[in-house]
Scaffold this active site. Structure first.
Site, mmCIF file in Angstrom:
data_model
loop_
_atom_site.group_PDB
_atom_site.id
_atom_site.type_symbol
_atom_site.label_atom_id
_atom_site.label_comp_id
_atom_site.label_asym_id
_atom_site.label_seq_id
_atom_site.Cartn_x
_atom_site.Cartn_y
_atom_site.Cartn_z
ATOM 1 N N SER A 122 0.838 -1.202 0.000
ATOM 2 C CA SER A 122 0.000 0.000 0.000
ATOM 3 C C SER A 122 0.877 1.259 0.000
ATOM 4 C CB SER A 122 -0.927 -0.056 1.220
ATOM 5 O OG SER A 122 -1.885 0.956 1.171
ATOM 6 N N ASP A 164 -8.776 -6.672 -4.135
ATOM 7 C CA ASP A 164 -8.417 -5.346 -3.624
ATOM 8 C C ASP A 164 -9.116 -4.296 -4.488
ATOM 9 O OD1 ASP A 164 -7.244 -2.973 -2.815
ATOM 10 O OD2 ASP A 164 -5.180 -3.665 -3.041
ATOM 11 N N HIS A 216 -7.884 -5.206 0.148
ATOM 12 C CA HIS A 216 -6.613 -4.477 0.216
ATOM 13 C C HIS A 216 -5.706 -5.057 1.298
ATOM 14 C CE1 HIS A 216 -3.912 -1.178 -0.443
ATOM 15 N NE2 HIS A 216 -4.074 -0.688 0.757
#
Lengths: 378, 201
Positions: free
Chosen positions: A157, A322, A355
């Site tokens: 991320s 995600d 995610h």
């Protein structure tokens, strides 16, 4: 069930702290006169200093990436499942470093630290920090640790964005970048989610323009809402349906606003837990760093041109479920790296956890990371 | 796709012979990445493999090659025009539904396309059909019910397609049991390798 045995754990670890007295000019133009960074290391730096891996944290992460603390054995590092002896980030072979970023709230200088100019917490006066600023600060940490060149920089991320940014700002200092569940920049939808989270904090009456420390209060309600919203976007749709569905706590409708559906209970619990320890100003800073990240900005959006300086090899990984940074966003990075004629591999992992999949102990995902790192020559 | 398992050394050597050191090669359906690895070791080629199967992606990564996980049926969107000198598809064309599209895409992304495929017209395959059975051979090593192949075609069929779509055949080779076949390849070759370019139109 874990992929690894109990002796593959790092065991007890201790955080360390370094003071940096040389001013750091930030991208905003502001200057940090001095700052501290807290960090942890696992494994041993070899004589050639060629086996170091930097792990960059995401929005709410810390320098406590792996292992446990002596005074709180339950406080396990946030990515402990992938780091340790014989694990993909193998501490028998690599020297792994985790660092709390500038602006954080886990020991590195941040909004809750004392501003030397006022003798009070920085609060809203803490300068806005960007991914580039973090990379420069991390580079100074590398200098102090005697690491000229990282074998690899790994992040998921926002952490993946730091890994990517490193390859552009310090191409000669990073040999491989593992850019996981990331994106080359945020979409309008991503920024929108971040701004709703920020508005929740900024409009909390106990925020006091960011100087809540002086009032002896914390904007817990705003922070809680921000985390609840964020948390929804980190989970997979099917995963939520599977885990909570429409299950009711009381078994029937209560026709009121207390917790009825299990998902409400879960989100409120997650929000409360997070709001009890995280700093609201840090949350604001982290989301702005995400919004500003755009390495192609100075190249009129041409990511291929922006990636030209990189000399690292890349492993880019995305996860099918995600939707915050969906696989197509990772493919943008991959396509640009191919266009820029860089060495890149890309895997799209079938994993249901949205995610947050990048934190999951998935056998195939871990095998890929292991295979990539095993091929790194030290 | 398990391309390399049926790819014989003559394919490798022919393909390597068509590629100059330092060129950029994209290998579609790269299997465990052994062709890219071979080209890297023998021709100093900078290659990228494309695979959809997660296990092959892992195997390619273990082989130390650049591998991109993606579905070829979606075309090569994202790869720039003429971004590679060669786009190779070894023993995978028969596994793709959108045959015309992938050939067009290969010639868009690569200056040249290299394709190898099992020849359904090979005499042993014809004998099997004549005996009322689907062929199972070194080049078609699957039973009809577990074959990843979705297109069955002969050397003659392939050449017809190229002619009708304006694709130039620059060179071709046929092989049987590792040896080059010159006499009637459509009958005597179990595997064919083609070097293709966009026709001047």
């Amino acid at each position: 069930m874990s992929l690894y045995s109990d002796h593959q754990t790092i065991g007890l670890v201790e955080a360390q702290r370094l003071h940096f007295g040389e001013p750091l000019r930030l991208r905003s133009g502001a200057v940090m006169p001095a700052y501290d960074l807290v960090y942890e290391t696992y494994g041993r730096l070899n004589a050639a200093k060629s086996n170091a891996i930097l792990v960059c944290h995401a929005l709410s992460g810390t320098h406590h990436v792996a292992g446990r603390y002596r005074d709180n054995e339950k406080n396990v590092g946030w990515w402990d499942n992938i780091i340790g002896p014989g694990k993909p980030l193998d501490t028998e072979r690599f020297f792994v470093v985790g660092v709390n970023n500038l602006g954080g709230c886990h020991g590195s200088t941040g909004p809750s630290s004392t501003n030397p100019a006022s003798g009070k917490p920085w609060g809203a006066d803490f300068p806005v920090v960007t991914v580039e600023d973090w990379v420069h600060a991390q580079a100074r940490l590398a200098d102090r640790l005697g690491i000229d060149s990282w074998a690899a920089i790994v992040g998921g991320s926002l952490g993946g964005m730091q890994a990517l940014q490193w390859t552009l700002l310090y191409p000669q200092r990073v040999r491989h970048a593992l850019v996981i569940a990331a994106a080359p920049k945020l979409t309008a939808q991503n920024i929108a989610f971040n701004d709703v989270a920020r508005q929740a904090i900024l409009t909390d009456p106990e925020f006091h323009g960011g100087h809540f420390y002086d009032h002896g209060v914390r904007p817990v309600r705003g922070l809680r809402l921000a985390r609840m919203l964020g948390h929804i976007t980190y989970l997979g749709d099917d995963q939520m349906a599977e885990k909570f569905g429409r299950v009711l706590r009381a078994g029937s409708f209560q026709y009121g606003y207390d917790v009825e559906f299990e998902i409400e209970s879960y989100l409120r619990y997650q929000g409360d837990k997070f709001a009890s320890y995280f700093d609201a100003n840090t949350y604001l800073l982290m989301t702005k760093a995400l919004d500003y990240f755009d390495p192609a900005h100075h190249c009129n959006g041409d990511l291929v041109a922006a990636l030209a300086p990189a000399t690292a090899g890349f492993l880019v990984v995305s996860f099918t479920t995600d939707w915050r940074f969906h696989p197509g966003r990772s493919r943008e990075i991959v396509n640009a790296l191919i266009g820029a004629e860089k060495n890149v591999s890309y895997a799209e992992i079938d994993c249901k956890y949205g995610h947050d999949s990048f934190l999951i102990e998935d056998a195939h995902y871990h095998a890929l990371v292991r295979a990539y790192l095993e091929n790194i020559r030290l | 796709m398990n391309a390399s398992a049926v790819l014989t050394r003559p394919d490798y050597e022919v393909i390597a012979g068509w590629i100059k050191p330092g060129e950029r090669v994209l290998d579609l359906g790269c299997g465990d990445g052994s062709l890219i690895r071979y080209l890297g070791e023998t021709r100093q080629v900078r290659g990228v493999g494309v695979e959809i199967d997660p296990h092959n992606v892992l195997a390619s990564m273990r082989n130390g090659i650049n591998v991109i996980q993606m579905d070829l049926e979606a075309g090569l969107a994202g790869f720039g025009d003429a971004s590679f000198t060669h786009v190779v598809m070894s023993q995978s064309l028969q596994m793709v539904h959108h045959t015309e599209q992938i050939l067009r895409e290969m010639l868009r992304v690569g200056r040249e396309a290299v394709v190898s495929f099992p020849n359904f017209g090979y005499y042993r395959h014809r004998e099997a059909i004549a005996a009322g059975r689907m062929p199972v051979s070194e080049s078609l090593p699957y039973q009809w019910y577990d074959s990843p192949n979705v297109r069955f075609f002969t050397i003659a069929d392939f050449e017809d397609l190229c002619a009708s779509r304006g694709i130039d055949i620059t060179e071709s080779r046929g092989f049987d049991e590792g040896r080059q076949v010159t006499d009637d390849p459509n009958l005597n070759a179990s595997v064919a390798v083609y070097r293709l370019a966009s026709g001047r139109s």
